[in-house]
Structure formats: C-alpha cells, structure tokens
Design an enzyme around this catalytic site. Structure first.
Site, short mmCIF file in Angstrom:
data_model
loop_
_atom_site.label_atom_id
_atom_site.label_comp_id
_atom_site.label_asym_id
_atom_site.label_seq_id
_atom_site.Cartn_x
_atom_site.Cartn_y
_atom_site.Cartn_z
N PHE A 111 46.95 31.48 9.77
CA PHE A 111 46.04 32.83 9.21
C PHE A 111 46.44 33.95 9.82
O PHE A 111 45.95 34.93 9.46
CB PHE A 111 44.48 32.35 9.61
CG PHE A 111 44.26 32.67 10.93
CD1 PHE A 111 43.71 33.95 11.32
CD2 PHE A 111 44.38 31.52 12.02
CE1 PHE A 111 43.17 33.95 12.71
CE2 PHE A 111 43.90 31.88 13.25
CZ PHE A 111 43.54 33.00 13.92
N LYS A 112 47.18 33.99 10.99
CA LYS A 112 47.69 35.05 11.39
C LYS A 112 48.61 35.90 10.50
O LYS A 112 48.71 37.14 10.63
CB LYS A 112 48.50 34.85 12.81
CG LYS A 112 48.09 33.88 13.68
CD LYS A 112 46.58 34.33 14.35
CE LYS A 112 45.86 33.50 15.32
NZ LYS A 112 46.68 33.20 16.54
#
Length: 466
Positions: A111-112
């Site tokens: 998700f980063k």
C-alpha cells in the site's frame, strides 16, 4: 493551506516547506491548520471518476496554489498509471458485506506505493523549481523502503538512504530494496529493530549538522504529511464503490505506525460517512492496549510473521492525540514526555470519545496463520499476514453486520512465503512477472552497528556531493 505542528511551538508552513521538512523544529508532526470538508452531494458527484481524478478532488485542497492544477493532475496520472490493475485499488468480496481492498497492485506490491510513487514526483518537482538538492532519509519495517526507492529512483534531485533492521524484514522485502541499481540509492541494514532505525531518523532531522549545512534532509516515512494525504483517497474510492456516501462504511486497518488508519480518520472528518475504524495489530500491541484500556505503555518489541507491524513507537499516533486534546500542542508535548518515562493515560472523557469511532484487536502469529488458512479454505483467496490480522480484527470487532466491513489489504502474499507456509498451505504465492527474477538480482547494502554516529558518518560520506 497552512500546516501547524502537533507540539505547538514551530512556525506554520505552506505545502512546499512541509513536503521538504519532515519533522517540525519542535519535534512535532505537521497537520493542516484546517481540513477541507465535502458535502454528501459533492462526494456523490464523484461516482464514476477514475482513481487519478478522484485523487485530484480529494488532495488538491491540501496542495492549493503550491502546484498548478495541470501539473498536479499530470503527476497523479503518471503515479497511478504504473499500477497493475485498472481499478488501482480493487475490492474483493470475502462474505456478505465483507471485503478486502487490494492496495498491493503497485510496483512494489504494498500500500505504500499509493503515497510514495507520488511523493517522489512531488519532491523532484519542488526541488527542481527551487534549484535545490535533498537527501532523503527514511526507516522501514519492510515495505516503506522499497516503495520509497521505487518512487524516488528516477529523481534527479535526491539521494536516498533507507535504514532497515538487519535480518528482521522478509527476504522479498529486503531484495526489493537492495537490488535496485542507482548511484543515488543507499540501503543501510542496522543491527537493531525498526524503532532503533526510526529513532535515528528523528534524531537526524532534529540535528542536521552532520551534513555540514550543504543539503537539507527530506522525509519519506509517514511523518511526511504528503504520505497521509495520498492515503485518504482510497477510503473515498472504496466507499463510492459500495454505495457511499449514501451508506456508512467500516474499515479494518492493519497498522503499526498509525499512518494508514489516521488517513481513514481524516476521511471521516472531511465528510465521508465512516461508522467504525478497527485498529488491527500483532503482538506489538501498544495501540490496542491504549484503545482498549486507556494505557499507553511501551513493551519489548517482538519479532512476528507480520514484520511491517513490528513497531512499538507509533509516530503518527501523535497526530490523533493532537486532535484528542483539542489541538493543544503543549498538552501533547507533555503527554509524550511523560510517555517516554513510563505508562500514561489520558482523561477518561477524551478516551471514551475516541472509542465512539475506534475499536482495536491484537492478533498473535498462531491466529494469523489460522485466518490465512480459513480464508483460503473458504474462498481460495490468499491473504498476506498483515491483511489476515486485519480480517481477524474486523470479524472480532464488527459492530453492525449491515454495514460493509472493508479490510485494507496492505501487501501481496508473495512477499511473505514463510507466513503462508506456517499457515499449513501447500500453495506458494508467486511474484508477478516484473519481479520474477528478483532472487537472481545483485544486492547492494551496508550493515552498520546500531549507532547513530556510524549511520550519520556513512551518509555524510556517500551522498552525491559529499
């Protein structure tokens, strides 16, 4: 849009300066002086927008006049064009009103990527505009490092130094960082844990004299406001996909540093109907112990099957504490000073007010493996250990089965084959084609002692213009 420190003693800054500053000079974290608020009618009008168009609607009020609209739109289109799914953040149904929001379709499978693919472009844009060079310094418990390197490796105006705890990230996570070529990329394996790495980053931002006054440090960790800003968007996207804003949503968020779930809290404050936010943690459960019992106390850090959450000091929690204390920076500063000495609690009415929105759960490795196996048996769908913790916490804490429960799927299961094996599954998750040769690529990293001076000396000698 102006930004103020959570400790109340640093000057207010505009977006450009906050982007480049990281920590405030008083040790606090920057937050917007005020939040934009969207009506239900306005949010409803966003149905059908592409992800990049929705991102513009949600984020541009934070950027304001720092970047022209046309340039920011182009950055967003380029950012999300590299994702492997046209929906960018697709939803997968597990059961009636139970969903996983897949946030691992970016280039580093975590998700980063949503924030760090954008952050690299923002940094290069602002630095070129100012005619400056910056040294990025960040700490990672696994996924931030690879996403930051991928997002910044083509930047012309930055060197990047990423600290990770030696032998405490998965092999896939390590190789994603250490196999990226580039003279401006430096990986440092610290003989300590993530909190040790994070302390070095914060200390370095507090006193940058080791760089000889020649260059500024820039942050890529979630202490950087731009990281939080970008993560707000997928809460809106998930809600709109499931009938929002005309119905409320609940979210379960695997979290260690509190940044991802704080973005959900902001989405609610900006007008998105959210009825529940579940803090999902592993055995390093300082956030769960606070939210369930109003006791903030550091314990010994433990190594788990979900290494990205092996964090004891949750930096972004300070941003929530700031709101919980009526945005009183002096009160937050005193609370954190006391927390460094021992356990602390806050006034009961403040804690109970937070509990109206937040629930929490701590999930151990055994239960994590049971959840991975159960979901695969029921759905033939493979969860990574962090997402499995989110699913278990969602099922444990769910208040209303009529409200859609969305667990944030934070990483691709192929990044954690040991956890899949520990769950007793014979299936082995495969890396996507663009990473198929990951284990054949040459690694480059330097192992250093858990010593701030050693790390700072290395950085001072190896940045581009040293």
């Amino acid at each position: 849009m102006r930004y103020i420190s959570t400790r109340g003693e640093a000057p207010a800054l505009g977006f450009e300066d906050v982007l480049l500053t990281g920590l405030a000079t008083d040790g606090g974290l920057y937050v917007p002086e005020s939040l934009p608020h969207f009506s239900l009618e306005e949010i409803r009008s966003w149905r059908g927008l592409s992800y990049s168009e929705l991102a513009f609607k949600v984020m541009y009020p934070f950027v304001d006049d720092a970047i022209p609209e046309v340039d920011f739109r182009q950055m967003l289109e380029e950012t999300y064009d590299v994702f492997a799914h046209k929906a960018i953040a697709p939803l997968v149904q597990l059961d009636v009103n139970e969903w996983v929001l897949e946030l691992f379709r970016g280039p580093t499978l975590a998700f980063k990527d949503f924030a760090l693919q954008l952050l690299g472009r923002l940094l290069d844009y602002v630095l070129e505009k100012r005619g400056e060079h910056a040294v990025i310094m960040g700490a990672t418990s696994g996924d931030t490092g690879s996403a930051a390197i991928e997002g910044c490796r083509r930047c012309e105006h930055v060197d990047i130094f990423i600290l990770h705890p030696h032998e405490r990230v998965s092999e896939v996570q390590r190789r994603q960082m250490t196999t990226v070529p580039g003279d401006n990329i430096h990986n440092i394996a610290v003989k300590g844990n993530f909190d040790d790495c994070q302390r070095m980053v914060k200390a370095s931002f507090g006193d940058q004299s080791f760089m000889g006054g020649k260059v500024r440090l820039a942050a890529v960790n979630s202490i950087n406001w731009a990281r939080i800003m970008a993560q707000i968007v997928y809460y809106f996207q998930a809600s709109l996909s499931l009938g929002g804003p005309d119905r409320s949503m609940a979210f379960s968020v695997p979290t260690g540093n509190f940044g991802d779930i704080f973005a959900g809290y902001l989405a609610k404050k900006m007008g998105l109907p959210i009825s529940q936010l579940v803090i999902a943690t592993n055995r390093n459960d300082i956030l769960h112990r606070f939210m369930s019992g109003n006791r903030y106390e550091q314990h010994q850090l433990e190594h788990t099957l979900s290494p990205s959450m092996d964090i004891m000091v949750s930096s972004n929690f300070e941003r929530l504490l700031f709101d919980m204390h009526g945005r009183d920076g002096a009160a937050v500063k005193l609370l954190l000073e006391n927390a460094a000495k021992g356990p602390v609690s806050i006034e009961d009415y403040r804690w109970r007010h937070a509990r109206k929105l937040f629930d929490s759960e701590s999930v151990d490795d055994k239960t994590t493996c049971e959840t991975i196996r159960q979901v695969y048996d029921d759905n033939e769908y493979l969860l990574d250990p962090h997402t499995a913790i989110g699913v278990r916490a969602a099922r444990t804490c769910r208040r209303d089965s009529s409200v859609p429960m969305i667990t944030l799927g934070t990483a691709h299961p192929a990044k954690f084959p040991d956890a899949i094996a520990a769950a007793g599954l014979s299936v082995r998750p495969e890396l996507p084609p663009h990473m198929a040769d990951l284990f054949e690529r040459e690694e480059r990293y330097t192992v250093l002692e858990n010593n701030l001076t050693a790390v700072q000396d290395f950085m001072a000698k190896h940045w581009k213009y040293a």
